[in-house]
Design an enzyme around this catalytic site. Structure first.
Site, short mmCIF file in Angstrom:
data_model
loop_
_atom_site.label_atom_id
_atom_site.label_comp_id
_atom_site.label_asym_id
_atom_site.label_seq_id
_atom_site.Cartn_x
_atom_site.Cartn_y
_atom_site.Cartn_z
N HIS A 217 54.45 -12.44 58.78
CA HIS A 217 53.86 -11.17 59.25
C HIS A 217 54.89 -10.04 59.24
CE1 HIS A 217 50.64 -13.77 60.94
NE2 HIS A 217 51.65 -14.55 61.24
N SER B 128 68.12 11.36 43.31
CA SER B 128 67.07 12.36 43.49
C SER B 128 67.62 13.69 43.02
CB SER B 128 66.70 12.44 44.97
OG SER B 128 66.18 13.70 45.26
N GLU C 151 60.31 -0.46 41.76
CA GLU C 151 59.03 0.22 42.02
C GLU C 151 58.16 0.25 40.77
OE1 GLU C 151 59.60 3.97 44.55
OE2 GLU C 151 61.62 3.42 43.95
N LYS D 232 70.42 10.09 47.89
CA LYS D 232 69.45 9.08 47.47
C LYS D 232 69.94 8.15 46.37
CE LYS D 232 65.58 8.69 48.66
NZ LYS D 232 64.40 9.51 48.46
#
Ligand code: ARG
Length: 460
Positions: free
Chosen positions: A156, A277, A290, A283
């Site tokens: 979970h 970024s 992804e 970043k």
């Protein structure tokens, strides 16, 4: 261009209809398979006395020349052609004259395309299998490197029990092993030659389908000619294998995205597999992971697309089936790219074991071991579970953990607690006591690695 099929009609189709009908822009990637199939077909026709040996030699030499010129770039594919089969046949006839027109005896584009697709898939499946093996080896190597690094195992997404990072990584190795098995099974089932089914009903010529299949490396021929031309189960099976493989890659990607966040910081991806970024200088984004996660949906879409195309199609060949190629090719390209990028990203990924251990230390993930300790002292598990639960609640209130709760406090919950309770809740001990087969102990991780390597050997 004059239509080779201008039989009943005069072949003067509207330009817009020609463009709509044409598949050469995407099926030209099967040019090699088309030529290989045609060479075998010419050999078979000659052997059966349907064409002369001399004609066959001329056809074969012509086809070999076309292959050479296509590979060198000397012969560009004519995008005005209807498909790769028509293109090769018309170039052949242009080059060798009327003898070229004999090649299509006892054959149809329906069994020809079925054959080409199988030959093409066979090649791609072999390449993809190699890529999966490389991924498994990279994963095993990482597991070996971090076999003793302790991190929380989650259920979970809540900290559950301590596990080793090696064990966690090997979970994916066994998934990929199954992917490899599925791919091998699908390849074997596909290994049946459809050529000689002709348009749908077989042929009046006395052909030798077995001989042609043998030339092309198929151990068997299709039993039924209608099935030979209308079956695309193999394409669906591959798309299913790819979808499951992508599902595994996307779960792994999702974990890598989480692990590389500031909140977790369990891993650091190499600069080579991350991006920055354009506005936020701090970043370091896990774009590769992804994208693999994102491209998974696209491969599922390819599977669904072909399933829907085939749904309800009457026998035998229907032009709808030309729509099988784009999703299939897209899935193949996507899977290959994802496997390569993912392997590179994984191989260069560094774990940060201190952060993993920190996360494993504060979350009472050794509470099961505390209960097991009391069971070891003779208490029934349910009672032990209750007592341990109470201790955890009180610890949270007091701001301490199981590792530093004083023994006198332990004794207030049960006289069974002794000094050895600290050994029982020690994270390394918790992990290394899990020696049941398939468990997380370092000893088991080492065994798992050996087993996975052996299975991999067997699949070769
Ligand atoms: N380009 C077609 C395909 O990919 C080849 C078979 C066409 N057969 C036919 N009879 N029109 O399916």
């Amino acid at each position: 261009m004059a239509k080779l099929w201008a039989g009943r009609t005069d072949g003067t189709t509207a330009k817009i209809a020609d463009d709509f009908n044409s598949s050469v822009s995407f099926d030209s990637r099967m040019y090699k398979e088309d030529i290989t199939g045609s060479i075998a077909h010419a050999r078979m026709l000659a052997r059966c006395g349907i064409i002369s040996e001399k004609d066959a030699e001329e056809i074969i030499t012509g086809l070999e020349g076309i292959l050479k010129d296509l590979e060198s770039g000397a012969l560009p594919i004519d995008l005005e052609s209807e498909d790769i089969h028509m293109f090769v046949e018309s170039v052949l006839t242009e080059r060798i004259g009327d003898t070229g027109k004999k090649l299509h005896t006892a054959r149809s584009r329906n069994d020809q395309v079925a054959l080409d697709l199988k030959l093409y898939l066979k090649k791609e499946a072999d390449e993809i299998a190699v890529l999966i093996k490389e991924l498994i080896l990279a994963d095993i190597k990482k597991a070996e490197e971090y076999k003793a690094a302790i991190l929380p195992g989650y259920t979970h997404l809540q900290r559950a029990q301590p596990i080793t990072f090696g064990h966690h990584l090997l979970t994916y190795a066994v998934m990929f092993l199954r992917d490899l098995g599925r791919l091998t099974d699908a390849s074997e089932r596909m290994n049946v030659s459809p050529i000689g089914s002709c348009a749908l009903a077989g042929t009046t010529y006395s052909t030798d389908r077995d001989y042609e299949a043998e030339l092309l490396g198929f151990p068997e021929i299709t039993i039924n000619s209608l099935d030979g031309v209308s079956d695309r189960d193999h394409a669906l099976e591959f798309l299913s294998c790819f979808s499951i493989l992508m599902m595994h890659l996307s779960r792994f990607s999702e974990e890598i995205v989480l692990w590389s966040s500031w909140e977790f910081k369990f891993v650091e991806l190499s600069d080579a597999y991350t991006t920055g970024s354009s506005i936020m200088p701090q970043k370091k984004n896990p774009d590769m992971a992804e994208l693999v996660r994102g491209k998974t949906g696209r491969v599922y879409g390819d599977l669904i697309s072909l399933l829907v195309t085939l749904k309800g199609l009457p026998l035998a060949y229907n032009k709808d089936m030309q729509e099988d190629k784009e999703p299939l090719f897209d899935a193949i390209d996507t899977v290959k790219a994802c496997l390569q990028v993912f392997t590179g990203m994984l191989a260069t990924m560094k774990a940060i074991p201190e952060n993993m251990r920190k996360a494993a230390s504060g979350g009472f993930i050794n509470a099961t071991d505390l209960a097991d300790y009391l069971v070891g002292k003779g208490l029934p598990f349910r009672d032990a579970y209750k007592i341990s639960g109470r201790i955890v609640t009180d610890c949270i209130e007091k701001g301490c953990v199981l590792e530093n709760l004083p023994l006198k406090d332990y004794k207030e919950y049960s006289p069974l607690f002794e000094e050895d309770v600290y050994e029982a809740v020690d994270l390394d001990n918790c992990v290394n006591k899990r020696i049941s087969s398939g468990g997380t102990s370092v000893q088991n991780v080492e065994k798992e690695i050996i087993t996975i390597k052996q299975r991999l050997e067997k699949l070769k």
